[in-house]
Enzyme design. Structure first.
Site, PDB file in Angstrom:
ATOM      1  N   GLU A 272      -6.375  -9.202   3.550  1.00  0.00           N
ATOM      2  CA  GLU A 272      -5.559  -8.532   4.574  1.00  0.00           C
ATOM      3  C   GLU A 272      -5.537  -9.404   5.808  1.00  0.00           C
ATOM      4  OE1 GLU A 272      -6.145  -4.327   5.340  1.00  0.00           O
ATOM      5  OE2 GLU A 272      -6.645  -3.988   3.223  1.00  0.00           O
TER       6      GLU A 272
ATOM      7  N   GLU B  56       0.843  -1.200   0.000  1.00  0.00           N
ATOM      8  CA  GLU B  56       0.000   0.000   0.000  1.00  0.00           C
ATOM      9  C   GLU B  56       0.879   1.251   0.000  1.00  0.00           C
ATOM     10  OE1 GLU B  56      -2.901   0.015   3.166  1.00  0.00           O
ATOM     11  OE2 GLU B  56      -3.881   1.815   2.366  1.00  0.00           O
TER      12      GLU B  56
ATOM     13  N   GLN C 278       1.930  -6.131   5.613  1.00  0.00           N
ATOM     14  CA  GLN C 278       2.207  -5.761   4.242  1.00  0.00           C
ATOM     15  C   GLN C 278       3.660  -6.111   3.924  1.00  0.00           C
ATOM     16  OE1 GLN C 278       0.989  -1.803   3.162  1.00  0.00           O
ATOM     17  NE2 GLN C 278      -1.028  -2.016   4.131  1.00  0.00           N
TER      18      GLN C 278
ATOM     19  N   TYR D 103      -7.031  -8.950  11.377  1.00  0.00           N
ATOM     20  CA  TYR D 103      -5.686  -8.736  11.920  1.00  0.00           C
ATOM     21  C   TYR D 103      -5.596  -9.367  13.306  1.00  0.00           C
ATOM     22  CZ  TYR D 103      -4.568  -5.520   8.154  1.00  0.00           C
ATOM     23  OH  TYR D 103      -4.291  -4.981   6.915  1.00  0.00           O
TER      24      TYR D 103
ATOM     25  N   ASN E 198     -12.327  -1.210  -1.245  1.00  0.00           N
ATOM     26  CA  ASN E 198     -11.692  -1.845  -0.094  1.00  0.00           C
ATOM     27  C   ASN E 198     -12.424  -1.416   1.171  1.00  0.00           C
ATOM     28  OD1 ASN E 198      -9.289  -2.919   1.590  1.00  0.00           O
ATOM     29  ND2 ASN E 198      -9.380  -0.765   2.199  1.00  0.00           N
ATOM     30  N   GLU E 199     -12.675  -2.349   2.057  1.00  0.00           N
ATOM     31  CA  GLU E 199     -13.332  -2.056   3.331  1.00  0.00           C
ATOM     32  C   GLU E 199     -14.459  -1.032   3.150  1.00  0.00           C
ATOM     33  OE1 GLU E 199     -10.451  -1.411   6.535  1.00  0.00           O
ATOM     34  OE2 GLU E 199      -9.810  -3.499   6.374  1.00  0.00           O
TER      35      GLU E 199
HETATM   36  O1  AHR Z   1      -3.201  -2.563   6.185  1.00  0.00           O
HETATM   37  C1  AHR Z   1      -3.498  -1.362   6.797  1.00  0.00           C
HETATM   38  C2  AHR Z   1      -4.954  -0.976   6.662  1.00  0.00           C
HETATM   39  O2  AHR Z   1      -5.753  -1.875   7.373  1.00  0.00           O
HETATM   40  C3  AHR Z   1      -5.522  -1.006   5.272  1.00  0.00           C
HETATM   41  O3  AHR Z   1      -5.263   0.157   4.565  1.00  0.00           O
HETATM   42  C4  AHR Z   1      -6.995  -1.149   5.528  1.00  0.00           C
HETATM   43  O4  AHR Z   1      -7.659  -1.803   4.478  1.00  0.00           O
HETATM   44  C5  AHR Z   1      -7.055  -1.918   6.836  1.00  0.00           C
HETATM   45  O5  AHR Z   1      -7.937  -1.362   7.725  1.00  0.00           O
END
Ligand code: AHR
Length: 510
Positions: free
Chosen positions: A315, A43, A364, A260, A191-192
């Site tokens: 992600e 990103e 990432q 995450y 995205n999201e």
């Molecule tokens: O990876 C960091 C961020 O986490 C990304 O930009 C977003 O899609 C997510 O919330």
């Protein structure tokens, strides 16, 4: 007598442990582990692109090809990165691709509103990214702007990169130096969308998706468009339900999912200076991926029993507080043995669910979140996570071998997690690979693997270290790296393995 009793007790404990940890390989059912499960994510965030991948064409100090570091290209080739997602993340829904083409001096400067409010000079754009993917040998995965873009803008981007003929967009591409199209297959439609991508409700987004997808024309004969809907945040099962129900499946190839692993979202703790309680909480969060994938898949099965639509975990990874003294908006964190554990268990989950999970992207690649590469001026280091991804790449496009696992618990302060995680596959050359993770912070695990067939040799590699908090640094870049594993022995169809605490092992049997 006392001696005899305690000897017996030890004997029973050992027997008990040997019985507890057991894996039985099953007959392969023809499911292939899609190599795209081993994808990465880049990103425009902190030093992932700028001063990460891209150091500029004029950089005389750092060897580069068209501004992209050669050492990173080489490291990622070795990793066999199958696909790379770009330009975001949250950044994607602010990105206007036409700002990033043409002469660099003429490109407009913008604010990177999501990540530190820094100036984005657009010097790394579509050509830079797609040519870099060619150099790495990775398939590009472009994330389109739905939140602040237009249908025409995304439709034009598809034509610009994929159309081989005469049109305003393909002519513009040629004018900018690229004659042949890149034939990009993987496209994210936003995205999201539930958050930084527009704070939409899923019923609204599903309609928007239908509109955008309609105008994303499939120009290529070689690589069919693979359109991915912005998916659920973790356990938002309603989101997946509505996408699967309301979007006609002929215009949908994948739905995304983001999760995450963190100690606590409001108090993420340090990346390397963490307690066992924080370690346990992070691994619990990582293992939750199994439930998430299982439940989202069950919803998908209801609408798509033939499993045409993929679950795309685009992600995932560990998320901690940024390193002291770094920009909080840049998400720069170190990477320890804890991250190796997260990577090992997560990839095992994806392999075991590969019938539905066919794409995933670790967040990432460089200098951001659970990075595989960290850079500092002329130097780069690879992290424990890099090594796990490299050790596991034997599973890419191999046939899944389902397994039954019985494992001891990793216990901490009365709480329990399964200590061992595993997945197995058979590659095109007939080699069987078994990946094993023991997340227990203190105990090694004795394990018996029933191979259900005769094999003659076993070899392997292990990734471990002295402390959970250990990590590679620019001063000691090879503290953690895989070495030959001597803890497995083979007798006919049975493997006996001793896995040290917090270690990842990949075995090859033939
Ligand atoms: O990876 C960091 C961020 O986490 C990304 O930009 C977003 O899609 C997510 O919330």
């Amino acid at each position: 007598m006392r001696y005899l009793l305690s000897t017996l007790l030890i004997f029973y404990v050992l027997i008990g442990q040997a019985q507890t940890n057991q894996i039985k390989l099953q007959q392969p059912g023809g499911v292939v582990i899609n190599k795209n499960i081993y994808g990465h994510f880049a990103e425009h965030l902190g030093h992932c692109i700028y001063d990460g991948f891209y150091v500029g064409e004029g950089n005389a100090k750092i060897p580069n090809t068209n501004g992209v570091r050669n050492d990173i290209i080489e490291a990622l080739k070795k990793l066999k990165v199958p696909n790379l997602r770009w330009p975001g993340g949250c950044f994607a829904d602010t990105y206007h691709w036409k700002d990033g083409i043409g002469p660099k001096a003429d490109r407009p400067k913008m604010i990177n509103v999501w990540w530190g409010g820094v100036t984005e000079d657009n010097s790394f754009g579509t050509h830079d990214f797609l040519n870099m993917c060619e150099a790495i040998g990775a398939q590009p995965y472009l994330a389109g702007n739905v939140g602040s873009g237009t249908v025409k803008e995304l439709s034009d981007w598809v034509t610009y990169v994929n159309f081989d003929g005469v049109s305003p967009m393909s002519n513009l591409r040629k004018q900018n130096g690229r004659e042949k199209p890149w034939n990009v297959s993987m496209w994210g439609v936003g995205n999201e969308a539930w958050g930084c991508g527009g704070n939409m409700q899923v019923e609204y987004y599903a309609n928007i998706y239908r509109q955008y997808a309609t105008f994303m024309t499939d120009w290529s004969n070689t690589s069919k468009l693979f359109r991915i809907a912005s998916g659920a945040n973790e356990a938002d099962y309603h989101w997946s339900e509505v996408l699967m129900r309301d979007i006609p499946h002929h215009m949908l190839d994948g739905i995304a999912l983001h999760h995450y692993s963190s100690v606590e979202w409001s108090n993420k703790g340090d990346a390397t200076n963490f307690t066992e309680a924080q370690y346990f909480a992070t691994l619990k969060s990582a293992l939750w991926m199994d439930e998430l994938v299982t439940k989202h898949s069950a919803i998908m099965d209801k609408y798509d029993p033939k499993k045409k639509v993929a679950l795309v975990v685009d992600e995932w990874g560990g998320w901690y507080n940024v390193e002291q003294g770094t920009n909080p908006g840049f998400l720069y964190q170190q990477n320890s043995m804890r991250d190796a554990m997260i990577a090992g268990v997560t990839l095992n989950i994806f392999n075991n669910h590969s019938e539905r999970v066919r794409v995933a992207n670790l967040a990432q690649t460089v200098n951001v979140l659970q990075a595989v590469i960290l850079t500092k001026d002329e130097k780069i280091i690879v992290t424990p996570t890099y090594h796990v991804m490299e050790m596991y790449n034997v599973h890419q496009d191999a046939t899944l071998i389902p397994l039954e696992i019985t494992t001891a618990d990793y216990e901490f302060e009365g709480k329990k997690l399964p200590a061992i995680s595993s997945s197995a596959s058979r590659d095109k050359n007939g080699l069987t690979h078994i990946s094993l993770v023991n997340i227990d912070s203190k105990k090694s695990q004795d394990l018996v693997i029933d191979l259900q067939g005769k094999f003659s040799t076993v070899t392997g590699r292990i990734l471990t270290s002295g402390k959970l908090q250990d990590h590679n640094t620019f001063e000691n870049s090879e503290l953690i790296k895989p070495v030959a594993f001597k803890g497995a022995s083979l007798k006919a169809n049975q493997l006996t393995v001793k896995i040290p605490p917090f270690s990842v092992v990949v075995l090859e049997v033939k």
